[in-house]
Motif scaffolding. Sequence first.
Motif, PDB file in Angstrom:
ATOM      1  N   SER A 129       1.691  -5.846  11.781  1.00  0.00           N
ATOM      2  CA  SER A 129       2.147  -6.816  10.792  1.00  0.00           C
ATOM      3  C   SER A 129       1.749  -8.226  11.227  1.00  0.00           C
ATOM      4  CB  SER A 129       3.668  -6.731  10.639  1.00  0.00           C
ATOM      5  OG  SER A 129       4.299  -7.046  11.864  1.00  0.00           O
ATOM      6  N   VAL A 130       1.835  -9.148  10.304  1.00  0.00           N
ATOM      7  CA  VAL A 130       1.553 -10.556  10.592  1.00  0.00           C
ATOM      8  C   VAL A 130       2.884 -11.199  10.986  1.00  0.00           C
ATOM      9  CG1 VAL A 130       0.710 -12.732   9.648  1.00  0.00           C
ATOM     10  CG2 VAL A 130      -0.345 -10.580   8.925  1.00  0.00           C
ATOM     11  N   SER A 131       2.955 -11.707  12.200  1.00  0.00           N
ATOM     12  CA  SER A 131       4.162 -12.354  12.740  1.00  0.00           C
ATOM     13  C   SER A 131       5.403 -11.473  12.630  1.00  0.00           C
ATOM     14  CB  SER A 131       4.413 -13.695  12.049  1.00  0.00           C
ATOM     15  OG  SER A 131       3.423 -14.618  12.400  1.00  0.00           O
ATOM     16  N   ASN A 132       5.219 -10.180  12.743  1.00  0.00           N
ATOM     17  CA  ASN A 132       6.315  -9.207  12.677  1.00  0.00           C
ATOM     18  C   ASN A 132       7.131  -9.301  11.390  1.00  0.00           C
ATOM     19  OD1 ASN A 132       5.856  -8.003  15.241  1.00  0.00           O
ATOM     20  ND2 ASN A 132       6.793  -9.791  16.202  1.00  0.00           N
ATOM     21  N   GLN A 133       6.535  -9.870  10.335  1.00  0.00           N
ATOM     22  CA  GLN A 133       7.301  -9.955   9.090  1.00  0.00           C
ATOM     23  C   GLN A 133       6.508  -9.664   7.826  1.00  0.00           C
ATOM     24  OE1 GLN A 133       8.833 -13.903   8.180  1.00  0.00           O
ATOM     25  NE2 GLN A 133       7.403 -14.826   9.627  1.00  0.00           N
ATOM     26  N   TYR A 134       5.198  -9.839   7.841  1.00  0.00           N
ATOM     27  CA  TYR A 134       4.386  -9.625   6.647  1.00  0.00           C
ATOM     28  C   TYR A 134       3.468  -8.424   6.834  1.00  0.00           C
ATOM     29  CZ  TYR A 134       5.636 -14.460   5.526  1.00  0.00           C
ATOM     30  OH  TYR A 134       6.310 -15.618   5.255  1.00  0.00           O
ATOM     31  N   ILE A 135       3.344  -7.621   5.785  1.00  0.00           N
ATOM     32  CA  ILE A 135       2.326  -6.573   5.751  1.00  0.00           C
ATOM     33  C   ILE A 135       1.216  -7.084   4.843  1.00  0.00           C
ATOM     34  CG2 ILE A 135       1.749  -4.224   5.006  1.00  0.00           C
ATOM     35  CD1 ILE A 135       3.522  -4.293   7.488  1.00  0.00           C
ATOM     36  N   LEU A 136       0.051  -7.288   5.425  1.00  0.00           N
ATOM     37  CA  LEU A 136      -1.126  -7.738   4.675  1.00  0.00           C
ATOM     38  C   LEU A 136      -1.782  -6.500   4.072  1.00  0.00           C
ATOM     39  CD1 LEU A 136      -2.988 -10.167   3.996  1.00  0.00           C
ATOM     40  CD2 LEU A 136      -4.247  -9.628   6.102  1.00  0.00           C
ATOM     41  N   PHE A 137      -1.922  -6.495   2.757  1.00  0.00           N
ATOM     42  CA  PHE A 137      -2.481  -5.320   2.105  1.00  0.00           C
ATOM     43  C   PHE A 137      -3.584  -5.718   1.131  1.00  0.00           C
ATOM     44  CE2 PHE A 137       0.870  -6.610  -0.800  1.00  0.00           C
ATOM     45  CZ  PHE A 137       0.352  -6.359  -2.062  1.00  0.00           C
ATOM     46  N   GLU A 138      -4.423  -4.731   0.839  1.00  0.00           N
ATOM     47  CA  GLU A 138      -5.509  -4.903  -0.122  1.00  0.00           C
ATOM     48  C   GLU A 138      -5.667  -3.608  -0.899  1.00  0.00           C
ATOM     49  OE1 GLU A 138      -9.326  -5.553   1.689  1.00  0.00           O
ATOM     50  OE2 GLU A 138      -9.106  -3.874   3.049  1.00  0.00           O
ATOM     51  N   SER A 139      -6.509  -3.671  -1.917  1.00  0.00           N
ATOM     52  CA  SER A 139      -6.792  -2.477  -2.707  1.00  0.00           C
ATOM     53  C   SER A 139      -8.264  -2.490  -3.071  1.00  0.00           C
ATOM     54  CB  SER A 139      -5.923  -2.458  -3.973  1.00  0.00           C
ATOM     55  OG  SER A 139      -6.324  -3.465  -4.874  1.00  0.00           O
ATOM     56  N   SER A 140      -8.648  -1.523  -3.845  1.00  0.00           N
ATOM     57  CA  SER A 140      -9.996  -1.504  -4.390  1.00  0.00           C
ATOM     58  C   SER A 140     -10.217  -2.792  -5.176  1.00  0.00           C
ATOM     59  CB  SER A 140     -10.149  -0.298  -5.324  1.00  0.00           C
ATOM     60  OG  SER A 140     -11.264  -0.455  -6.167  1.00  0.00           O
ATOM     61  N   TYR A 141     -11.414  -3.305  -5.133  1.00  0.00           N
ATOM     62  CA  TYR A 141     -11.725  -4.515  -5.925  1.00  0.00           C
ATOM     63  C   TYR A 141     -11.873  -4.185  -7.406  1.00  0.00           C
ATOM     64  CZ  TYR A 141     -12.612  -6.880  -1.532  1.00  0.00           C
ATOM     65  OH  TYR A 141     -12.473  -7.419  -0.284  1.00  0.00           O
ATOM     66  N   MET A 142     -12.164  -2.947  -7.700  1.00  0.00           N
ATOM     67  CA  MET A 142     -12.489  -2.570  -9.071  1.00  0.00           C
ATOM     68  C   MET A 142     -11.318  -2.001  -9.872  1.00  0.00           C
ATOM     69  SD  MET A 142     -15.465  -3.644  -8.941  1.00  0.00           S
ATOM     70  CE  MET A 142     -16.147  -3.181 -10.497  1.00  0.00           C
ATOM     71  N   SER A 143     -10.408  -1.280  -9.210  1.00  0.00           N
ATOM     72  CA  SER A 143      -9.320  -0.660  -9.977  1.00  0.00           C
ATOM     73  C   SER A 143      -7.976  -0.839  -9.264  1.00  0.00           C
ATOM     74  CB  SER A 143      -9.600   0.814 -10.228  1.00  0.00           C
ATOM     75  OG  SER A 143      -9.725   1.510  -9.016  1.00  0.00           O
ATOM     76  N   ARG A 144      -6.993  -1.160 -10.049  1.00  0.00           N
ATOM     77  CA  ARG A 144      -5.632  -1.368  -9.558  1.00  0.00           C
ATOM     78  C   ARG A 144      -5.051  -0.020  -9.126  1.00  0.00           C
ATOM     79  NH1 ARG A 144      -1.332  -5.101 -11.069  1.00  0.00           N
ATOM     80  NH2 ARG A 144       0.653  -4.002 -10.946  1.00  0.00           N
ATOM     81  N   PRO A 145      -4.393   0.033  -7.967  1.00  0.00           N
ATOM     82  CA  PRO A 145      -3.755   1.284  -7.544  1.00  0.00           C
ATOM     83  C   PRO A 145      -2.687   1.718  -8.549  1.00  0.00           C
ATOM     84  CG  PRO A 145      -3.838  -0.287  -5.741  1.00  0.00           C
ATOM     85  CD  PRO A 145      -4.254  -1.022  -6.969  1.00  0.00           C
ATOM     86  N   ILE A 146      -2.621   2.985  -8.818  1.00  0.00           N
ATOM     87  CA  ILE A 146      -1.685   3.519  -9.807  1.00  0.00           C
ATOM     88  C   ILE A 146      -0.244   3.209  -9.419  1.00  0.00           C
ATOM     89  CG2 ILE A 146      -0.800   5.649 -10.848  1.00  0.00           C
ATOM     90  CD1 ILE A 146      -3.690   6.753 -10.586  1.00  0.00           C
ATOM     91  N   GLN A 147       0.087   3.338  -8.159  1.00  0.00           N
ATOM     92  CA  GLN A 147       1.460   3.114  -7.690  1.00  0.00           C
ATOM     93  C   GLN A 147       1.615   1.774  -6.964  1.00  0.00           C
ATOM     94  OE1 GLN A 147       2.336   6.577  -5.331  1.00  0.00           O
ATOM     95  NE2 GLN A 147       3.236   7.617  -7.083  1.00  0.00           N
ATOM     96  N   MET A 148       0.899   0.773  -7.400  1.00  0.00           N
ATOM     97  CA  MET A 148       0.909  -0.506  -6.688  1.00  0.00           C
ATOM     98  C   MET A 148       2.326  -1.087  -6.573  1.00  0.00           C
ATOM     99  SD  MET A 148      -1.466  -3.805  -7.398  1.00  0.00           S
ATOM    100  CE  MET A 148      -1.689  -5.061  -6.165  1.00  0.00           C
TER     101      MET A 148
END
Length: 156
Positions: A27-46
Amino acid sequence: GLQIEAAAEYYLDDAFYDELAKTHILSVSNQYILFESSYMSRPIQMEEMIFAIGEAGYKPMLAHPERYRYIKDPQKEYARLKELGVFFQVNLNSFGGHYGKGAKRLAHFLNEAGMIDFLGSDTHHNRQVEMLSDVFCLDVYHDIFKRNMIKNDMLL
């Protein structure tokens, strides 16, 4: 002295829940989860995955929100993510056009809307470092700090 911490971008896919359940997550500074996804399609369960980040005791931070091509209605879609408690980490090189016109346009949108929480570099090559130094000379670089509450210094 210089302090360096390891963190990671977590990809929102079927394996994300398994990663989140691990006892040692980067995690970032033990408090944030940095996340990403596909650039083309939104994750179904985002939205469910964002909720799971909070349930695990972390704050969700979306890496480079300006680079997702599936964002068609920025006002509505970014506002929804903000309602879910998502922090936005924008790449500075997007303001210089490094990731294309669409990413540059969305970076400016996020800036003008005051939605940027963190600034990142996402540099992997010397050319990107050189481009980053050019961004520091742009008027928009200074404008970012006038329109947004940048929290990078809170990570120290």
